[in-house]
Design a protein around this motif. Sequence first.
Motif: not given
Ligand code: ZN
Length: 335
Positions: A111, A115, A137, A305
């Motif tokens: 993940h 990003h 984040s 996200d």
């Molecule tokens: Zn994230």
Amino acid sequence: MYILGIETTCDETACAIVQDGFEILGHTISSQIDLHSVFGGVVPELASRRHIDIIRPVVEQTVAESGLTLRDIDAVAVAKGPGLIGALLVGIHFAQGLSWSLQKPLIGINHIEAHLYAAIMSQKTAPLFPSLGIVLSGGHTSLVKIFDIGNYELIGETIDDAIGEAFDKAAKILGLGYPGGPIIETHAREGNPHTYPFKGGQVKKRPLDFSFSGIKTKLLYTVRGQNGVHETEPITPAMLNDLCASFQRAVFDDVLAKTRLALTTFTAHAIYLGGGVTQNKYLRALFEKELPIPSYWPSFSLCLDNAAMIAGLAFHKQPFTDELLTVQPETRMPF
Ligand code: ZN
Ligand code: KG4
């Protein structure tokens, strides 16, 4: 090549279909903010349950929007971590079922790496390497050297709160809502950023690492007195704006200083930034003004996200290793 991506690492249930790593054909994000805001933060068990309820309609809506059918999909990608264990399991199991039923490979995606890829996929021009990657984040604060997509060296990270988490906690201290980042940014626009001498933390012998727990405590003591036990004076609207502006300035000055330092350690041609905090317009203006090389940002719909960054990055993982039977959720995952 059409890749369907699924993202359920935290409190967004998302699906996207991306063609050849760049073109987004379908894109759905179902936010759970309504569910968690009353608690001032994400409640993991509630997040998992909402993912279960919503994932199927989210995928169906994305496929409908794309104009394709599931039979057109060439591969399924899923964020396998880092994230909340229950939330990850929902996305992974759904993706496994889809991949198996379509007889198409399943690709597990990091993940955090995704990003950064969000900034790359948002540009019309080919990426420039080597470059500096900055993830800002709710769960991560990382500085990485990017040599190529998939080839990174982590050079700095937070030792305590992530930057978005610091914004969220600061907002809580100030009695503002969740998520805190956008609310603090709005108040900061009306305030004086130099009223309070807040500063980001330094980590001994690790000049590229971040520490945001100190500034949060400083803010708490400023509004509630030493030890945080009572209010020194009621916070007027003007004070609130100055507190937000000073907090935001201090946090981003720290990011800027560490970025400058990181740029002295190698020859970077560009900076790619990703994560929810990169929505912040003060940060974008600061980087554009202060740094000698270009900064590339995710388009606003790809900061928070989302699954387009998952499906987009998966395209670059060819030749694929099918993870249908091997993918595991990873609550912590090295960059
Ligand atoms: Zn994230
Ligand atoms: O990337 P993201 O969706 O979550 C993780 O993957 O962790 O980012 C969410 C974080 C929250 O902490 C939120 O407060 C922060 O991004 N955020 C902002 C802004 N918009 C969202 N922080 C500062 N300024 C903003 N405008």
